[in-house]
Design a protein around this motif. Sequence first.
Motif, PDB file in Angstrom:
ATOM      1  N   LYS A 219      -6.630  20.894 132.491  1.00  0.00           N
ATOM      2  CA  LYS A 219      -7.148  21.232 133.820  1.00  0.00           C
ATOM      3  C   LYS A 219      -6.363  20.431 134.858  1.00  0.00           C
ATOM      4  O   LYS A 219      -6.861  19.473 135.444  1.00  0.00           O
ATOM      5  CB  LYS A 219      -8.638  20.935 133.900  1.00  0.00           C
ATOM      6  CG  LYS A 219      -9.482  21.718 132.901  1.00  0.00           C
ATOM      7  CD  LYS A 219     -10.945  21.323 132.995  1.00  0.00           C
ATOM      8  CE  LYS A 219     -11.796  22.077 131.987  1.00  0.00           C
ATOM      9  NZ  LYS A 219     -13.223  21.661 132.042  1.00  0.00           N
ATOM     10  N   VAL A 220      -5.144  20.848 135.087  1.00  0.00           N
ATOM     11  CA  VAL A 220      -4.230  20.094 135.936  1.00  0.00           C
ATOM     12  C   VAL A 220      -4.730  20.040 137.378  1.00  0.00           C
ATOM     13  O   VAL A 220      -4.725  18.976 138.012  1.00  0.00           O
ATOM     14  CB  VAL A 220      -2.820  20.704 135.880  1.00  0.00           C
ATOM     15  CG1 VAL A 220      -1.908  20.056 136.909  1.00  0.00           C
ATOM     16  CG2 VAL A 220      -2.249  20.547 134.484  1.00  0.00           C
ATOM     17  N   THR A 221      -5.172  21.162 137.899  1.00  0.00           N
ATOM     18  CA  THR A 221      -5.638  21.192 139.286  1.00  0.00           C
ATOM     19  C   THR A 221      -6.796  20.238 139.497  1.00  0.00           C
ATOM     20  O   THR A 221      -6.822  19.467 140.468  1.00  0.00           O
ATOM     21  CB  THR A 221      -6.050  22.618 139.681  1.00  0.00           C
ATOM     22  OG1 THR A 221      -4.922  23.495 139.519  1.00  0.00           O
ATOM     23  CG2 THR A 221      -6.506  22.672 141.128  1.00  0.00           C
ATOM     24  N   ASP A 222      -7.768  20.262 138.580  1.00  0.00           N
ATOM     25  CA  ASP A 222      -8.921  19.359 138.693  1.00  0.00           C
ATOM     26  C   ASP A 222      -8.490  17.902 138.570  1.00  0.00           C
ATOM     27  O   ASP A 222      -8.980  17.028 139.292  1.00  0.00           O
ATOM     28  CB  ASP A 222      -9.960  19.687 137.618  1.00  0.00           C
ATOM     29  CG  ASP A 222     -10.616  21.036 137.831  1.00  0.00           C
ATOM     30  OD1 ASP A 222     -10.531  21.547 138.965  1.00  0.00           O
ATOM     31  OD2 ASP A 222     -11.186  21.579 136.868  1.00  0.00           O
ATOM     32  N   ALA A 223      -7.579  17.626 137.644  1.00  0.00           N
ATOM     33  CA  ALA A 223      -7.118  16.251 137.439  1.00  0.00           C
ATOM     34  C   ALA A 223      -6.416  15.717 138.682  1.00  0.00           C
ATOM     35  O   ALA A 223      -6.662  14.588 139.123  1.00  0.00           O
ATOM     36  CB  ALA A 223      -6.185  16.184 136.229  1.00  0.00           C
ATOM     37  N   LEU A 224      -5.546  16.530 139.276  1.00  0.00           N
ATOM     38  CA  LEU A 224      -4.811  16.084 140.455  1.00  0.00           C
ATOM     39  C   LEU A 224      -5.741  15.889 141.644  1.00  0.00           C
ATOM     40  O   LEU A 224      -5.562  14.952 142.437  1.00  0.00           O
ATOM     41  CB  LEU A 224      -3.711  17.084 140.792  1.00  0.00           C
ATOM     42  CG  LEU A 224      -2.628  17.277 139.721  1.00  0.00           C
ATOM     43  CD1 LEU A 224      -1.606  18.302 140.189  1.00  0.00           C
ATOM     44  CD2 LEU A 224      -1.945  15.969 139.400  1.00  0.00           C
TER      45      LEU A 224
END
Length: 382
Positions: free
Chosen positions: A95-100
């Motif tokens: 979940k790259v968007t959430d992590a960033l």
Amino acid sequence: MSDQHTPDPDQQSGWGAVPPVASIRGTHEGPAGAGFTTPAPRRKLRRGQLVGIIAGSTAVVLLLVAGVVGFSVGSATHSADRPVRAFLDDLTAGKVTDALDAAGIDRTKSDVLLTDAAYAKATATVTGYRVAATRTDGDTATVRAYLRQSGREVAATFTLDKTGTDWGVFPVWELQAPELGSVDVSVRGPSGASVQVAGTSTKTSKDGAISLRALPGTYAVTYDGGKWTKATGGSADVGGFGVGASTPVQMTAALTNAGEQAAKRAVDAWVDGCIASNDAAPAGCSFYAYGENPAYTYTNEKWTLESRPTVAVGSWTSNGWLVSTTTFGRATFTADIAGAGGTGTASAGPLNVNASGYITGFSSSGATFRSAVGNGSSDTGS
């Protein structure tokens, strides 16, 4: 008659010194005037009162236990490593968007690798982690963790700032954006070369390079030269955070068979342009005729190509793909002349035709050739 003496009972020894059993146990009333009293009987608590006392004591204990548990839970949920764990949990789940967003990492249009889709195509990504140590120093906390990438552990350090408290007791920690690594690509070829990184298309700058911010992982890099050019790709490894740029992936563009044929057609087109000139000294060409007599008028000037030059296309240079003339071509020049001495035909040659130069790029119609002789004018052929 003799006197008898009665001994003091307190000084008697033996059985006479032992008080009566009744006076010891207190179970029977003693003789009148002996000074003995019967203790008042103890009042028994009623059942309801007893239950109330027990219940009250239990409630106090439960409140104490609940307070201890609540404080422990609150401390755990507000520990400095919690934001780090949340960030890494999202990252390991892809979940790259959430992590960033959780880490406060801003993105721009150029951050083509900071997407769920790009990270899904990377290999050796973060598949797990463990928090090794947490240290707080005033309003700053440092969390040291180890990221699991392709079966090995990579150290990473995260910094957090205290932004306030909950209920005036528990600290609120905010994860500071970790420094991302980057995938660096360099292409020895025309500017604006198309490349793919983890399946995502992008272009190099005018100097043939590009640097893309990236999360930990390994990214495949390929060159997209279409039908004209080709290059051997590679891969870039980004280990952890705060490691800077990866080892650059360097590629050198070469011509495909179709590209080489297009290059030779572009050379032929340049030669044909020079031959088509009606000038004795065609601009930008490698051959020219001289020695005109000013007493005559020249008309019907014409170049004729006797033989084409043979060329070889080499590797990329700072000016383009090098084109070398292996065999000179031959050209002649003719013109009709008229003057005081009469009329006739003037000629020059055969002259060498040198087609050395560079292929500077390709378009949909073919290659672009720039001569290295003459004044360097260019022509395009297909």
